[in-house]
Design a protein around this motif. Structure first.
Motif: not given
Length: 486
Positions: A29, A32, A34, A36, A38, A49, A52, A122, A124-126
């Protein structure tokens, strides 16, 4: 060694095995691209992560272990996605911004247990700024490709039009720009009843061009008389061309029409016109200029309606300077000149010509021989001093000596094209191109030693003097040194 997992100690852990798995998950994680985020079913933050924290500018300990609602109340979060997912119990997507104003696509997804109860959310930010840049680049690329495709289609349409206009029912093989220019000229001049002078090295296909002009002319259903001026003995040439009257010379027991009279109403093709003797040239000029002849031994003028096509591999303008060809005859012949480029200057045609000759001689000898791609590569790298005729002869020879249904490779062609150098070739570590260049260099030096001048050497090799000079520069051959050696 197991990495420190203090930041994910809120995830259920039953044993050491689970601990190791969570370690792997955390490593994955944190790598990544992106972000994350949670939470549990109460919107308590369990994990974020590294991506983030970089996007939000918040530290891990500032958010993990806290409730989303509390952080919103403090102004740290705005319009968080997790509570929306929890309330609506479905996937929620929105556009947000990172600390530096970069736009992000935020997607929250609910996670359920075996009883279909919500246990985690969860998020997810992209970063979509790169995606936007890529999208813009893609648009630019697509626009460029569209322009290229448009140009390609336009070119194809032009080529198709060109082929329909100039390539229908043609006996000329090839599709290079050089040969297309020739075909264009043929189509322009063929219907017009004017004299044509075809020039080019020996073997380029001047007779093929003459045939094409005749077939596209208004006289195509009339006589087409072909004369090789170099093949007829000088003492017979005048009577062969213009005929003779009875008693004109010993053995002339009756009158005979000449080739010009036989061509009356049609076309006469005078090949190797540069070999016409000076003493006959005035009568030929009269035939071209006044369209009339007087047979040998005769006095009566015979009017003719004949179109003249001439061809030569000689430089007639140079012959005029040397006094070997009449200037007025040259200008009368040179009404519409068509120069055929040598095969080495239109190598794109080699494949088409090779396939044509293969088909022609396979049918003649009842075989199914083909050339390999390596064989064609060899043919493409050769300079073809004998032009199309040399290629034709090599293909015919290959088919004759080959078994039926044979794929001819470059080794077989080398044995035919370079029979005296095969031993050296097989022992040499050089490539074929280098070997061919060495052979060509040796030939140039030998011819220059024997002739002494570039003009005579070019004539001997049947190439243009300018072409020979270029080759001498290419190989670093000094003609003065060669003269001194000889």
């Amino acid at each position: 060694m197991v990495p420190d997992l203090k930041h994910i100690n809120r995830f259920p852990m039953n044993n050491q095995h689970m601990l190791q798995h969570e370690c792997v998950y955390k490593i994955a994680l944190d790598h990544l691209y992106d972000g994350v985020f949670i939470t549990d079913n109460e919107c308590k933050i369990l994990y974020v992560n590294e991506a983030y924290t970089k996007m939000s500018g918040l530290k891990y300990e500032d958010v993990v272990g806290h409730y989303v609602d509390d952080l919103e109340a403090k102004g740290i979060f705005k319009n968080s996605t997790s509570p929306h997912v929890r309330r609506e119990n479905k996937i929620i997507s929105s556009i947000g911004k990172a600390k530096d104003g970069v736009e992000m696509l935020i997607t929250g997804k609910p996670i359920y247990d075996e009883n279909n109860e919500l246990i985690y959310v969860v998020v997810n930010q992209r970063d979509i700024s790169d995606l936007e840049i890529m999208r813009q680049k893609l648009i630019v690329t697509e626009n460029k490709m569209a322009v290229v495709e448009k140009e390609r289609k336009k070119k194809e349409e032009e080529n198709e039009y060109y082929k329909k206009q100039f390539f229908n029912n043609t006996g000329i093989i090839g599709d290079s720009e050089e040969i297309r220019d020739v075909i264009y000229l043929i189509n322009k001049i063929a219907p017009l009843d004017v004299t044509v002078l075809i020039t080019g090295e020996s073997g380029v296909g001047k007779e093929v061009i003459a045939n094409e002009i005749f077939q596209k002319s208004s006289r195509k259903n009339k006589q087409f008389i072909k004369v090789n001026c170099a093949a007829i003995p000088t003492n017979l040439l005048e009577s062969e061309l213009f005929g003779y009257e009875k008693g004109a010379f010993t053995g002339a027991d009756k009158a005979k029409k000449g080739l010009f009279q036989l061509a009356d109403g049609g076309t006469i093709f005078l090949d190797e016109i540069g070999d016409i003797p000076l003493e006959i040239q005035p009568k030929l000029l009269r035939a071209l200029q006044q369209k009339e002849v007087v047979p040998v031994g005769g006095t009566q003028i015979q009017k003719l309606d004949v179109r003249i096509i001439a061809a030569t591999n000689k430089d007639l303008s140079q012959q005029v300077k040397e006094g070997k060809f009449r200037k007025d005859l040259y200008y009368r012949l040179n009404v519409f000149p068509i120069e055929i480029p040598p095969l080495r200057e239109r190598k794109r045609d080699i494949y088409a010509l090779g396939e044509y000759f293969l088909k022609q001689y396979n049918k003649k000898y009842g075989k199914s021989v083909v050339l390999s791609s390596e064989a064609y590569s060899l043919l493409m790298n050769y300079d073809w001093p004998g032009n199309v005729r040399e290629l034709q002869n090599i293909i015919e020879r290959l088919i004759i000596i080959s078994d039926d249904q044979t794929v001819i490779n470059k080794d077989q062609i080398e044995k035919i094209m370079f029979p005296n150098t095969m031993l050296d070739i097989t022992k040499s570590e050089k490539g074929l191109k280098e070997i061919i260049q060495e052979i060509e260099k040796e030939i140039l030096i030998d011819v220059l030693k024997n002739t002494g001048t570039t003009r005579k050497a070019a004539k001997k090799l049947k190439i243009d003097q300018s072409t020979l000079v270029k080759k001498l520069k290419k190989y670093g051959i000094n003609i003065d040194e060669i003269r001194h050696q000889s």
